[in-house]
Design a protein around this motif. Structure first.
Motif, mmCIF file in Angstrom:
data_model
loop_
_atom_site.group_PDB
_atom_site.id
_atom_site.type_symbol
_atom_site.label_atom_id
_atom_site.label_comp_id
_atom_site.label_asym_id
_atom_site.label_seq_id
_atom_site.Cartn_x
_atom_site.Cartn_y
_atom_site.Cartn_z
ATOM 1 N N THR A 307 0.838 -1.197 0.000
ATOM 2 C CA THR A 307 0.000 0.000 0.000
ATOM 3 C C THR A 307 0.871 1.244 0.000
ATOM 4 O O THR A 307 2.005 1.240 0.506
ATOM 5 C CB THR A 307 -0.938 0.051 1.224
ATOM 6 N N ARG A 308 0.331 2.315 -0.560
ATOM 7 C CA ARG A 308 0.937 3.643 -0.521
ATOM 8 C C ARG A 308 -0.180 4.648 -0.271
ATOM 9 O O ARG A 308 -1.213 4.619 -0.940
ATOM 10 C CB ARG A 308 1.627 3.990 -1.848
ATOM 11 N N HIS A 309 0.044 5.550 0.700
ATOM 12 C CA HIS A 309 -0.951 6.589 0.976
ATOM 13 C C HIS A 309 -0.221 7.854 1.389
ATOM 14 O O HIS A 309 0.667 7.816 2.248
ATOM 15 C CB HIS A 309 -1.896 6.147 2.097
ATOM 16 N N ASN A 310 -0.586 8.978 0.767
ATOM 17 C CA ASN A 310 -0.025 10.284 1.107
ATOM 18 C C ASN A 310 -1.167 11.263 1.323
ATOM 19 O O ASN A 310 -2.132 11.276 0.547
ATOM 20 C CB ASN A 310 0.895 10.796 -0.007
ATOM 21 N N ASP A 321 2.744 25.659 9.390
ATOM 22 C CA ASP A 321 2.817 26.044 7.976
ATOM 23 C C ASP A 321 2.471 24.878 7.067
ATOM 24 O O ASP A 321 1.922 25.066 5.982
ATOM 25 C CB ASP A 321 4.222 26.555 7.646
ATOM 26 N N SER A 322 2.817 23.676 7.474
ATOM 27 C CA SER A 322 2.490 22.483 6.684
ATOM 28 C C SER A 322 2.338 21.294 7.610
ATOM 29 O O SER A 322 2.988 21.225 8.661
ATOM 30 C CB SER A 322 3.577 22.194 5.637
ATOM 31 N N LEU A 323 1.470 20.372 7.217
ATOM 32 C CA LEU A 323 1.254 19.136 7.966
ATOM 33 C C LEU A 323 0.844 18.065 6.972
ATOM 34 O O LEU A 323 -0.121 18.238 6.221
ATOM 35 C CB LEU A 323 0.175 19.314 9.036
ATOM 36 N N SER A 324 1.595 16.978 6.924
ATOM 37 C CA SER A 324 1.301 15.898 5.981
ATOM 38 C C SER A 324 1.574 14.559 6.645
ATOM 39 O O SER A 324 2.287 14.471 7.654
ATOM 40 C CB SER A 324 2.140 16.028 4.710
ATOM 41 N N ALA A 325 1.008 13.525 6.065
ATOM 42 C CA ALA A 325 1.188 12.169 6.586
ATOM 43 C C ALA A 325 1.361 11.213 5.423
ATOM 44 O O ALA A 325 0.896 11.466 4.299
ATOM 45 C CB ALA A 325 -0.019 11.752 7.437
ATOM 46 N N SER A 326 2.039 10.117 5.667
ATOM 47 C CA SER A 326 2.221 9.081 4.648
ATOM 48 C C SER A 326 2.214 7.716 5.304
ATOM 49 O O SER A 326 2.581 7.571 6.478
ATOM 50 C CB SER A 326 3.528 9.291 3.874
ATOM 51 N N LEU A 327 1.797 6.725 4.535
ATOM 52 C CA LEU A 327 1.769 5.342 5.010
ATOM 53 C C LEU A 327 2.222 4.446 3.881
ATOM 54 O O LEU A 327 1.764 4.581 2.745
ATOM 55 C CB LEU A 327 0.351 4.948 5.455
ATOM 56 N N ARG A 328 3.140 3.536 4.180
ATOM 57 C CA ARG A 328 3.632 2.568 3.197
ATOM 58 C C ARG A 328 3.725 1.206 3.863
ATOM 59 O O ARG A 328 4.377 1.056 4.897
ATOM 60 C CB ARG A 328 5.001 3.006 2.678
ATOM 61 N N LEU A 329 3.049 0.211 3.289
ATOM 62 C CA LEU A 329 3.080 -1.158 3.797
ATOM 63 C C LEU A 329 3.602 -2.086 2.723
ATOM 64 O O LEU A 329 3.184 -2.004 1.563
ATOM 65 C CB LEU A 329 1.684 -1.616 4.237
ATOM 66 N N ASN A 330 4.522 -2.984 3.102
ATOM 67 C CA ASN A 330 5.044 -4.012 2.207
ATOM 68 C C ASN A 330 5.197 -5.290 3.036
ATOM 69 O O ASN A 330 6.106 -5.379 3.868
ATOM 70 C CB ASN A 330 6.410 -3.610 1.633
ATOM 71 N N ARG A 331 4.336 -6.250 2.810
ATOM 72 C CA ARG A 331 4.399 -7.488 3.579
ATOM 73 C C ARG A 331 3.998 -8.665 2.694
ATOM 74 O O ARG A 331 3.098 -8.551 1.840
ATOM 75 C CB ARG A 331 3.473 -7.436 4.793
ATOM 76 N N VAL A 332 4.663 -9.811 2.898
ATOM 77 C CA VAL A 332 4.336 -11.040 2.182
ATOM 78 C C VAL A 332 4.285 -12.183 3.180
ATOM 79 O O VAL A 332 4.697 -12.041 4.338
ATOM 80 C CB VAL A 332 5.368 -11.337 1.072
ATOM 81 N N GLY A 356 5.057 4.505 8.601
ATOM 82 C CA GLY A 356 4.039 5.522 8.759
ATOM 83 C C GLY A 356 4.686 6.769 9.344
ATOM 84 O O GLY A 356 5.508 6.668 10.271
ATOM 85 N N SER A 357 4.365 7.938 8.825
ATOM 86 C CA SER A 357 5.027 9.145 9.300
ATOM 87 C C SER A 357 4.084 10.334 9.234
ATOM 88 O O SER A 357 3.136 10.365 8.437
ATOM 89 C CB SER A 357 6.288 9.438 8.478
ATOM 90 N N ILE A 358 4.367 11.324 10.092
ATOM 91 C CA ILE A 358 3.693 12.622 10.088
ATOM 92 C C ILE A 358 4.789 13.685 10.039
ATOM 93 O O ILE A 358 5.701 13.676 10.869
ATOM 94 C CB ILE A 358 2.812 12.818 11.332
ATOM 95 N N ASP A 359 4.710 14.577 9.059
ATOM 96 C CA ASP A 359 5.707 15.634 8.883
ATOM 97 C C ASP A 359 5.054 16.994 9.090
ATOM 98 O O ASP A 359 3.919 17.221 8.651
ATOM 99 C CB ASP A 359 6.310 15.556 7.477
#
Length: 797
Positions: A307-310, A321-332, A356-359
């Motif tokens: 998964t990828r989410h921004n 001034d700015s606030l963003s988040a992202s999520l990346r999952l890689n599992r098998v 997962g991160s918040i900037d």
């Protein structure tokens, strides 16, 4: 509105892949299709029916007669024009009360760039309702054309053709008018508003081979996405047996789509996969999942999730001034997944990171809160040491420039490190413990910069504190370290006018000195969570620390001396060439090292020599040599070049050499990497035509494509892609052979065939084999790419 874009891929494209492998079949993943965000270009708008009726009609001809407000008869070169519709014929009759036009003899209708020709027409001009007998037609956007016994116009967007044909092949490309491919249908319905063509009782003919009748199929009338079955892929694999992949694309909305791709593997079972993409004003992402119940060969269920989410937040809380988040999952599901299902993203890495991160940022401050975890796919023949998870990591940074003449920066970091103790690295004879690390870095510099010189003294203070889950070898459960650093970077810039090979330049001479002094602090008991030795290159030779990461701060008493010269075009400012040399002088032996590494005691480092030449836009040459003066040999060298004289013509080559670590052994790693795309017709003097970006160079042209990575030491091909493409104007054929190494002793080999019907069925960058070419060949250009939708005025009567 911004839209996701995947090229339309209806049924009528045949893509065949026969594989003979020593392992799993390595096929390109559908998830590799890039997510392209773009605003959909608009066609010069057709006139709405309500507005069309308010516009005046213009008539002309050799002779005009009639009754006012009743009928008009035009004989000889007659024409009626209203809005975006023009009707021309030998004889025209227009009945105003019914808004009905009757045309006979050499009838031609141009409706917003779409052209219809035939002997007889009846049409209500305002609503565009009527019929056309024995008609020939051509659509502006795709260049598609055909013939029909009769066309019934339902309105200005929808028409139904009876006993119709359709092709994008042009008469001028086939003098005998035997198109390479032709769709024949009992009825052919076109909807220019939905941009979809629907054929019933259809047959597809290609090079004299005709398919059985199909009850119904749809195809796009432009380059926009549409739902439908994607090109099937067939394969034969020595492990999986016969493979059949039949994807289905679902165009859910302008900002959402999904791809379903069930794959039948005769010896394994059925793999069920899906990919969902979405795009909104504040967020976007991709979700992909694969599931194979009861894999017969492994005797277990297999699955993968990517998964990828921004996301960006607006309005922003707390005055940020700015606030963003992202999520990346890689599992098998297991360690063997990367070899058994190499059609997935897992093929590119055996370290699958999930994060997962918040900037955030506010003024001079910025920061991040994140959690990072790895799944390591171990392989007995090639084990790897997994990196540490960061659960969590919290950072904050502040940078102020020209604060009373000073540049001041502060970095703060807290990280909790965690790893599988079974694979944790050794430190002083025992496994490293998990732990927490907090550090702060304060840097203060005072730059003095002029057009001809710069002097930048800088002081740095690095303070670190550790807490461990288990005692170290010395029994300590905590540790701390404070290290100061002083450095000064300085240089001069000299310029002169020069001329080389009859070309005028502005030449520079730029000597540079960089000194760094860091006192020794014993760090041998500290674990290594995220630190490695820096590569030795032109970027790192002018840095304070010999290590990346924060677990080791190198003791330094070093002076780096270097000089470079550049040739700059005085008119354009472009850099035509750059040459440089640098060497480091060590005044004291190195004492801080990584576990198991030997300290550096040589007073003089290897010499770095570099050259980059961009003499013209066609040629680029880049080389770096690391020369050991004591051994009088090059220990590492890279020479790369590119020749790109025009569209569809590129050759990339790189020669790499890495000497053996033992001085007495003169052998080492040597490899050559060559990639190319080139028209074969150039060999017999046919240079083709420049038809514009993404339109090829004309029909009847062959192109050689490939990339080969060859090990000179082992005298074998490690990875390779080679093939040919043929442009038949209205169709494109590809044959590609690929060999891909997936381990020390395993490799996959496959041959792929593809036929693309231009303007009817096209393949996106992520599909085979064109996706394979795009990923492997630098500056590869597809022979056809979607362009801007044409204006109706490009075919204006």
């Amino acid at each position: 509105m911004s839209r996701l874009r995947r090229p339309p891929l209806p049924l009528a494209l045949l893509s065949l892949a026969l594989c003979q492998t020593q392992g799993a079949w390595a096929q390109q993943s559908w998830i590799d299709t890039p997510l392209v965000l773009q605003r959909t270009p608009q066609l010069a708008e057709t006139i709405p029916n309500a507005e069309r009726g308010l516009r005046p009609s213009f008539v002309e001809g050799d002779r005009i007669s009639g009754r006012p407000n009743l009928e008009t008869v035009i004989e000889g070169n007659g024409s009626i024009r209203r809005g975006d519709t023009v009707i021309r014929a030998d004889r025209l009759e227009y009945y105003q009360p019914d808004d009905l036009a009757k045309a006979n003899g050499n009838v031609r209708v141009n409706q917003a760039g779409n052209v219809y020709e035939g002997p007889e027409l009846q049409l209500k001009v305002e609503t565009f309702e009527g019929f056309f007998s024995n008609v020939r037609y051509q659509f502006l956007e795709t260049g598609g054309r055909g013939e029909a016994e009769r066309i019934d116009f339902i309105d200005s967007n929808v028409s139904v053709a009876r006993q119709a044909t359709y092709t994008t092949c042009r008469r001028e490309d086939y003098p005998g008018w035997m198109p390479a491919w032709l769709l024949s249908a009992a009825t052919l319905t076109t909807d220019t508003e939905e941009n979809i063509g629907t054929a019933t009782g259809a047959r597809m003919s290609f090079m004299g081979i005709t398919t059985p009748p199909l009850p119904s199929l749809t195809f796009p009338l432009n380059n926009q996405r549409k739902s439908g079955i994607l090109p099937p892929v067939f394969g034969v694999d020595s492990v999986n047996g016969t493979e059949v992949l039949l994807p289905y694309y679902w165009n859910i909305a302008p900002n959402r789509d999904a791809t379903l791709y069930p794959t039948l593997m005769a010896k394994r079972g059925i793999n069920l996969g899906t990919e969902f993409r979405y795009l909104e004003n504040g967020y976007a992402g991709t979700i992909r999942a694969d599931y194979m119940p009861a894999d017969t060969l492994r005797d277990r269920d297999r699955w993968g999730l990517w998964t990828r989410h921004n996301q960006s937040f607006d309005p922003k809380p707390f005055g940020l001034d700015s606030l963003s988040a992202s999520l990346r999952l890689n599992r098998v599901s297991d360690n063997d997944y990367w070899r058994d299902f190499s059609r997935t993203p897992t093929l590119s890495s055996r370290l699958l990171d999930s994060e997962g991160s918040i900037d955030w940022s506010r003024g001079d401050w910025s920061g991040r809160v994140r959690a990072l975890s790895y799944q390591t796919l171990q392989y007995t023949l090639s084990p790897i040491t997994p990196p540490y998870d960061r659960v969590p990591q919290i950072t904050a940074n502040n940078t102020q420039y020209d604060w009373n003449g000073f540049d001041v920066s502060t970095s703060l970091d807290y990280t909790r490190f965690r790893a599988d103790r079974q694979y944790a690295p050794l430190l002083n004879g025992q496994r490293q413990p998990d732990g927490e690390r907090a550090f702060g870095i304060l840097q203060v510099s005072r730059p003095w910069i002029t057009p001809a010189s710069f002097v930048i003294p800088k002081v740095q203070l690095h303070a670190t504190s550790y807490q461990f889950d288990a005692p170290l070898a010395n029994g300590a459960n905590s540790a701390s370290r404070t290290v100061p650093t002083f450095s000064i970077d300085s240089g001069l810039v000299f310029e002169r006018d020069a001329s080389f090979f009859g070309r005028a330049f502005r030449q520079t001479l730029e000597p540079r000195l960089f000194y760094v002094r860091t006192p020794y602090r014993d760090q041998s008991q500290l674990p290594v969570y995220d630190t490695a030795a820096n590569d030795f290159n032109f970027a790192t030779i002018y840095t304070e620390n010999a290590f990346s990461g924060q677990d080791r701060i190198s003791d330094s008493n070093l002076l780096t001396a270097g000089v470079s010269t550049r040739l700059i075009d005085p008119d354009s400012g472009e850099e035509a060439a750059r040459f440089g040399i640098a060497q480091r002088f060590r005044f004291a032996d190195q004492r801080v090292t990584l576990p198991g590494a030997l300290p550096v005691t040589d007073r003089l480092s290897d010499v770095l020599l570099g050259a980059q030449i961009n003499w013209t836009s066609k040629w680029t040459l880049d080389s770096t040599i690391q020369y050991n003066p004591d051994e009088r040999r090059s220990v590492r060298s890279t020479l790369s070049g590119r020749y790109n004289p025009g569209s569809y013509r590129t050759i990339n080559a790189a020669l790499r050499y890495q000497a053996d670590s033992t001085p007495l052994v003169q052998d080492g790693s040597k490899s050559i990497d060559i990639g190319f795309q080139w028209p074969l017709n150039d060999l017999w003097g046919d240079k083709g035509k420049n038809l514009g970006p993404g339109k090829g160079e004309g029909g009847g042209r062959w192109y050689a494509v490939g990339r080969m990575n060859y090990s000179l030491k082992d005298s074998k091909l490690t990875d390779g892609v080679i093939g040919v493409e043929y442009d038949g104007c209205c169709w494109i054929g590809r044959v590609v052979l690929e060999r891909l190494t997936t381990g020390q002793v395993t490799a996959n080999t496959r041959i792929m065939f593809q036929i693309e019907f231009v303007g009817f069925a096209s393949v996106g960058v992520g599909a085979n084999p064109m996706g394979t070419l795009a990923q492997n060949i630098q500056r590869y250009q597809p022979l056809r790419t979607p362009g801007e939708r044409p204006s109706r005025f490009t075919n204006y009567d």
